[in-house]
Motif scaffolding. Structure first.
Motif, short mmCIF file in Angstrom:
data_model
loop_
_atom_site.label_atom_id
_atom_site.label_comp_id
_atom_site.label_asym_id
_atom_site.label_seq_id
_atom_site.Cartn_x
_atom_site.Cartn_y
_atom_site.Cartn_z
N VAL A 1 152.71 21.09 -54.28
CA VAL A 1 152.79 21.94 -55.48
C VAL A 1 153.39 23.29 -55.09
CG1 VAL A 1 151.44 23.11 -57.28
CG2 VAL A 1 150.80 20.80 -56.54
N MET B 1 139.35 15.38 -43.08
CA MET B 1 140.10 14.22 -42.55
C MET B 1 139.44 13.72 -41.27
SD MET B 1 143.97 15.56 -43.10
CE MET B 1 144.46 16.42 -44.61
N HIS C 1 137.50 17.62 -50.62
CA HIS C 1 138.32 16.41 -50.76
C HIS C 1 138.09 15.58 -49.51
CE1 HIS C 1 142.76 14.76 -50.95
NE2 HIS C 1 141.84 13.80 -51.00
N MET D 1 138.69 12.69 -47.17
CA MET D 1 139.61 11.63 -46.72
C MET D 1 138.98 11.02 -45.48
SD MET D 1 143.05 13.88 -47.37
CE MET D 1 142.09 15.40 -47.44
N SER E 1 144.52 25.24 -50.66
CA SER E 1 143.97 24.34 -49.62
C SER E 1 143.95 25.08 -48.29
CB SER E 1 144.83 23.09 -49.50
OG SER E 1 144.57 22.48 -48.26
N PHE F 1 148.38 15.40 -44.43
CA PHE F 1 149.04 16.60 -43.90
C PHE F 1 149.39 17.57 -45.02
CE2 PHE F 1 149.86 13.04 -41.13
CZ PHE F 1 149.44 13.55 -39.90
N ASP G 1 147.57 17.22 -56.19
CA ASP G 1 147.42 17.65 -54.81
C ASP G 1 148.58 17.14 -53.98
OD1 ASP G 1 146.53 18.41 -52.33
OD2 ASP G 1 144.73 17.17 -52.33
#
Ligand code: DX5
Ligand code: ZN
Length: 222
Positions: free
Chosen positions: A175, A37, A67, A69, A8, A144, A172
């Motif tokens: 990890v 985001m 992704h 958000m 990421s 975050f 996600d």
């Protein structure tokens, strides 16, 4: 089982994003995980479609996993598909019409994913699974990078894997080299890793160590 590792860029050195992206891909990453985001759906603000397009132009062969958000989401699906995303995931509570938003992703030629927040029940997948190329299970609350995984959420993974054995299952949040094998044993086959990769001193060593852990799981399941 094919395993994929998706660093990421949220945790990359943003003063040299292109070099960071190139470095993790050269280190063996499978996708670039691109966290969007909006300071509305989540309390943080990150990258718009121009960043995605810039990466796409510079590295046309790198698959970008967007992704989202953001709320509302449909306009951003269109913008990121146009900006070169290979796949796009959305949160079901960020759109009024989940089916329509997933269809939009597919119609624009991208792979579609649905994201489950830690407290989101598995049932949300029931009437969307036929449209999904992957399921993204959040193991932290979104917003975050660098958070610690919520350990109880690991139990959700085998439930989803049992219901949808043929859909890629991505985890996600939090990890690391130390928990990736447990996540794979639970049934995940794709792993987003922000801080664990970008805060390490050697990306290749870190990704190799993750793959080594995954190799031991694959072996024990043969
Ligand atoms: C959190 C993001 C994650 C995050 C993962 O909202 O969706 O992709 O960047 O970062 P780590 O691996 O540091 O938890
Ligand atoms: Zn993410």
């Amino acid at each position: 089982m094919t395993y994929h590792i998706l660093p990421s860029i949220l945790s990359a050195d943003l003063t040299c994003l292109g070099a960071e992206v190139e470095a993790v891909m050269n280190a063996g990453a499978d996708f670039i995980h691109f966290d969007v985001m909006d300071n509305h759906y989540v309390p943080n603000l990150t990258f718009g479609p121009a960043f995605c397009e810039a990466l796409r132009k510079r590295f046309p062969s790198y698959p970008i996993d967007v992704h989202l958000m953001v709320e509302p989401v449909d306009a951003m699906i269109e913008a990121f598909a146009k900006a070169g995303a290979k796949r796009i995931s959305i949160h079901p509570d960020a759109t009024i019409h989940v089916d329509r938003s997933l269809k939009l992703i597919k119609d624009l030629g991208c792979e579609a994913g649905l994201v489950l927040n830690p407290a989101t029940p598995v049932e949300v997948l029931t009437w969307c699974a036929h449209k999904l190329d992957f399921i993204l299970v959040m193991t932290v609350n979104p917003g975050f990078g660098g958070q610690k995984m919520i350990p109880e959420i690991i139990d959700k993974i085998p439930q989803i894997r049992a219901l949808y054995p043929h859909i890629d299952l991505c985890v996600d949040g939090g990890v690391t080299i130390d928990n990736i094998a447990a996540l794979a044993r639970a049934g995940a086959n794709q792993f987003v890793a922000g801080a664990a990769v970008f805060n390490s001193s050697n990306y290749k060593e870190t990704i190799d160590s993750m793959r080594k852990q995954l190799g031991s799981v694959a072996h024990s399941q043969d």
